[in-house]
Design an enzyme around this catalytic site. Structure first.
Site, PDB file in Angstrom:
ATOM      1  N   LYS A   1       1.360   4.090   6.895  1.00 59.01           N
ATOM      2  CA  LYS A   1       0.580   4.623   6.398  1.00 59.01           C
ATOM      3  C   LYS A   1       1.320   6.231   6.322  1.00 59.01           C
ATOM      4  CE  LYS A   1      -3.011   1.548   4.870  1.00 59.01           C
ATOM      5  NZ  LYS A   1      -2.173   1.124   3.939  1.00 59.01           N
TER       6      LYS A   1
ATOM      7  N   SER B   1       0.977  -1.459   0.025  1.00 59.90           N
ATOM      8  CA  SER B   1      -0.058  -0.039  -0.094  1.00 59.90           C
ATOM      9  C   SER B   1       0.594   1.208   0.071  1.00 59.90           C
ATOM     10  CB  SER B   1      -1.150  -0.043   1.162  1.00 59.90           C
ATOM     11  OG  SER B   1      -0.554   0.347   1.939  1.00 59.90           O
TER      12      SER B   1
END
Lengths: 117, 307
Positions: B160, B105
């Site tokens: 993230k 991601s």
């Protein structure tokens, strides 16, 4: 003969190291070679085992350090430390040899092996 | 007379192995042990055959291990390692921790199989943070890459980028993030295609099949006039690999005390599939043993993730 109860039985390396020093003073490599000869190469002492044993034997008073000197054979640039057997060491190795002889004759009698005579 | 190269090399190797013995023993007998070892090497070198070398090698290793263990009584061993062990425990529990990244991601900034050290003391509220009284630290700010416990399953650690902090109004328009009315310039963001998925690229629309628990809460309570408003004490995070990221759009906000820390450095990067990185298995161990040198991404070693 002096009693040496705490030291018997000797481990094989200690026994053979004492035997190696029975006739003359030797340095580490000399001891190792003599032990190999005694045992037909069955017991090849490595440096760690040899010096570990020597350390404990020195502490127990079985051997003592002789002087340091030049090694006499070829290639010897280095000074080496020699070890010799003490009287206590001699009596201990005798006692151990006697103990082993006793064990061997007991084994022969039990197993019916000829050769003791 | 000069010794052959092999003998000298082995001698040096043996000298290094002597460090396995206690210092006292080494100082007392180290020189003699080296002499003895060298003598044996010379003897075997004169003989010249391979068999004795093999026997000598195996014998020496056995002798080394057995006698080093014998000289180092277990108690002594513990004594000597205690300080190291305590320091190690202290550092890994409070200062830095190692994590492996199992998903893509954050590509291309952080890849699958990157092993990261995470700085656990740099942020306020980063974990159990008594150290913030002593060490410099700051609040998590927009644009930071953070490692945090995944709110839907706290056993997992995710990495993230922080897009919104408390009070921020956020929405996406055709993949473009708009925060408090401003279009963000995001050089780090990566898109895998032009196609628009309304849920993903025109967020927030409405909760759908993919929305997880935290995401449903978010849609129910924190979406006003087509914008998400980040509630106090939480963060809104997105993956850099914007089109393939399971992030705040799907599972909602990260409570700020779920933040573990800041990825510090990639200490090892190994090309392996996600499943092997999540659950440790024997096949993976074997794979690493066989392909360590070829599948380690050497160019990523000691890389600092771009902020």
């Amino acid at each position: 003969m002096k009693k040496t109860p705490g030291l018997l039985p000797l481990t094989p390396p200690v026994f053979h190291i004492l035997l190696a020093l029975a006739d003359e003073e030797r340095h580490g490599y000399g001891i190792m070679q003599d032990v190999a000869r005694q045992t037909n190469d069955a017991l090849q002492l490595g440096p760690g085992t040899l010096y570990g044993c020597l350390k404990r034997m020195l502490a127990a008073g079985l051997v003592e350090e002789s002087d340091e000197r030049e090694h006499d054979r070829e290639q010897d640039d280095e000074r080496r430390r020699y070890y010799r057997m003490t009287p206590l060491g001699r009596s201990t190795v005798r006692a151990e040899a006697g103990r082993l002889a006793g064990a061997v004759s007991a084994a022969k009698a039990k197993l019916g092996l000829a050769g003791g005579k | 007379m000069k010794d052959p190269k092999l003998v000298r090399g082995l001698g040096r190797l043996y000298a290094a192995l002597l460090y396995a013995y206690p210092r006292e023993f080494r100082l007392q007998y180290g020189t003699e042990m080296q002499q003895l070892f060298r003598d044996r090497c010379r003897e075997i070198a004169r003989d010249g055959r391979a068999g004795p070398w093999l026997r000598f090698g195996l014998g020496s290793i056995a002798d080394w291990i057995a006698s080093a263990l014998r000289e180092r009584r277990p108690f002594k061993l513990i004594q000597e390692w205690a300080v190291t062990l305590l320091l190690f425990l202290f550092v890994t529990t409070t200062m830095v921790q190692a994590y492996v990244v199992p998903t893509g991601s954050m590509e291309n900034n952080i890849l699958v199989g990157d092993h990261l050290l995470v700085d656990k003391v740099g942020f306020e509220n980063g974990g159990n943070n008594w150290s913030s009284y002593v060490l410099p630290h700051r609040q998590v700010k927009r644009g930071d890459i953070v490692a945090f416990r995944y709110p839907e399953d706290v056993r997992q650690t995710f990495v993230k980028r922080v897009i919104g902090v408390a009070g921020d109004h956020i929405h996406l328009k055709d993949k473009q993030v708009i925060r408090n009315g401003d279009k963000l310039d995001e050089p780090y963001a990566r898109h895998s295609g032009q196609s628009i998925d309304d849920y993903r690229d025109n967020f927030p629309t409405a909760a759908d099949f993919y929305t997880l628990g935290g995401g449903r809460d978010m849609f129910a309570h924190n979406v006003h006039d087509g914008e998400v408003i980040v509630p106090p004490g939480t963060l809104f995070v997105l993956g850099d690999n914007r089109d393939n990221s399971l992030d705040s759009r799907y599972w909602g906000f990260v409570p700020i005390n779920y933040v573990v820390g800041k990825p510090l450095v990639i200490y090892w990067s190994y090309d392996a599939p996600t499943s092997d990185l999540v659950t440790w298995n024997l096949a993976h161990l074997e794979d690493v043993a066989l392909h360590f040198f070829t599948r380690t991404r050497w160019n990523r070693m000691l890389k600092v993730p771009a902020q």
